[in-house]
Scaffold this motif. Sequence first.
Motif, PDB file in Angstrom:
ATOM      1  N   LEU A  92      43.860   5.037   8.213  1.00 21.33           N
ATOM      2  CA  LEU A  92      45.145   5.397   7.612  1.00 21.33           C
ATOM      3  C   LEU A  92      45.161   6.865   7.207  1.00 21.33           C
ATOM      4  CD1 LEU A  92      45.937   2.275   5.420  1.00 21.33           C
ATOM      5  CD2 LEU A  92      47.363   3.185   7.253  1.00 21.33           C
ATOM      6  N   ASN A  93      44.073   7.335   6.637  1.00 19.42           N
ATOM      7  CA  ASN A  93      43.995   8.744   6.233  1.00 19.42           C
ATOM      8  C   ASN A  93      44.092   9.672   7.437  1.00 19.42           C
ATOM      9  OD1 ASN A  93      43.801   8.252   3.485  1.00 19.42           O
ATOM     10  ND2 ASN A  93      41.584   8.106   3.547  1.00 19.42           N
ATOM     11  N   GLU A  94      43.412   9.303   8.535  1.00 21.39           N
ATOM     12  CA  GLU A  94      43.467  10.134   9.742  1.00 21.39           C
ATOM     13  C   GLU A  94      44.886  10.200  10.300  1.00 21.39           C
ATOM     14  OE1 GLU A  94      40.567   9.124  12.734  1.00 21.39           O
ATOM     15  OE2 GLU A  94      39.099   8.641  11.194  1.00 21.39           O
ATOM     16  N   LYS A 130      51.429  14.392   9.061  1.00 26.44           N
ATOM     17  CA  LYS A 130      51.804  15.612   8.337  1.00 26.44           C
ATOM     18  C   LYS A 130      51.825  16.823   9.276  1.00 26.44           C
ATOM     19  CE  LYS A 130      50.446  18.524   4.440  1.00 26.44           C
ATOM     20  NZ  LYS A 130      50.737  19.740   5.159  1.00 26.44           N
ATOM     21  N   GLU A 131      50.813  16.936  10.138  1.00 25.51           N
ATOM     22  CA  GLU A 131      50.762  18.053  11.077  1.00 25.51           C
ATOM     23  C   GLU A 131      51.957  18.030  12.035  1.00 25.51           C
ATOM     24  OE1 GLU A 131      46.996  18.076  13.089  1.00 25.51           O
ATOM     25  OE2 GLU A 131      45.877  18.144  11.210  1.00 25.51           O
ATOM     26  N   MET A 179      57.293  20.022  13.724  1.00 22.29           N
ATOM     27  CA  MET A 179      58.715  19.770  13.982  1.00 22.29           C
ATOM     28  C   MET A 179      59.603  20.715  13.180  1.00 22.29           C
ATOM     29  SD  MET A 179      59.222  15.677  14.491  1.00 22.29           S
ATOM     30  CE  MET A 179      60.954  15.855  14.141  1.00 22.29           C
ATOM     31  N   ARG A 180      59.188  20.992  11.966  1.00 23.40           N
ATOM     32  CA  ARG A 180      59.963  21.931  11.138  1.00 23.40           C
ATOM     33  C   ARG A 180      59.982  23.323  11.761  1.00 23.40           C
ATOM     34  NH1 ARG A 180      56.868  19.592   7.007  1.00 23.40           N
ATOM     35  NH2 ARG A 180      57.977  17.850   6.093  1.00 23.40           N
ATOM     36  N   GLY A 181      58.915  23.659  12.473  1.00 19.42           N
ATOM     37  CA  GLY A 181      58.824  24.972  13.098  1.00 19.42           C
ATOM     38  C   GLY A 181      59.431  25.030  14.494  1.00 19.42           C
ATOM     39  N   ALA A 182      59.857  23.890  15.018  1.00 17.05           N
ATOM     40  CA  ALA A 182      60.426  23.862  16.372  1.00 17.05           C
ATOM     41  C   ALA A 182      61.754  24.613  16.385  1.00 17.05           C
ATOM     42  CB  ALA A 182      60.626  22.427  16.835  1.00 17.05           C
ATOM     43  N   PRO A 190      59.174  16.149  22.292  1.00 18.33           N
ATOM     44  CA  PRO A 190      57.834  15.544  22.430  1.00 18.33           C
ATOM     45  C   PRO A 190      57.147  15.330  21.079  1.00 18.33           C
ATOM     46  CG  PRO A 190      57.877  17.763  23.371  1.00 18.33           C
ATOM     47  CD  PRO A 190      59.264  17.431  22.963  1.00 18.33           C
ATOM     48  N   LEU A 191      57.415  16.205  20.127  1.00 17.65           N
ATOM     49  CA  LEU A 191      56.834  16.039  18.797  1.00 17.65           C
ATOM     50  C   LEU A 191      57.398  14.790  18.127  1.00 17.65           C
ATOM     51  CD1 LEU A 191      56.978  19.748  17.587  1.00 17.65           C
ATOM     52  CD2 LEU A 191      54.944  18.468  18.291  1.00 17.65           C
ATOM     53  N   ARG A 192      58.687  14.566  18.302  1.00 13.67           N
ATOM     54  CA  ARG A 192      59.325  13.387  17.722  1.00 13.67           C
ATOM     55  C   ARG A 192      58.747  12.107  18.340  1.00 13.67           C
ATOM     56  NH1 ARG A 192      63.341  12.988  14.507  1.00 13.67           N
ATOM     57  NH2 ARG A 192      64.093  15.095  14.894  1.00 13.67           N
ATOM     58  N   GLU A 193      58.494  12.116  19.648  1.00 12.82           N
ATOM     59  CA  GLU A 193      57.900  10.958  20.308  1.00 12.82           C
ATOM     60  C   GLU A 193      56.494  10.687  19.774  1.00 12.82           C
ATOM     61  OE1 GLU A 193      58.116  11.793  24.479  1.00 12.82           O
ATOM     62  OE2 GLU A 193      60.294  11.571  24.529  1.00 12.82           O
TER      63      GLU A 193
END
Length: 67
Positions: A13-15, A21-22, A27-30, A38-41
Amino acid sequence: MDRLTIDKINGHLNEYAKEQKELMDQMRGAHSLEEERPLREQLTAVDSALRAFMKLRTSKRKILDAN
């Protein structure tokens, strides 16, 4: 079903939470939908894995509590 199994699940779960988060940060930087898609997928797949591990952990805890 021992405590060690639950600890392993928590590790997974932690991994996946770190990966989530990454991906959210990326996605915020897209700058375009082509970059975001692809990030959303990937994020959808990670979210599904997180939910599955959380359900597994809950069921393992219920088994431990029953014993």
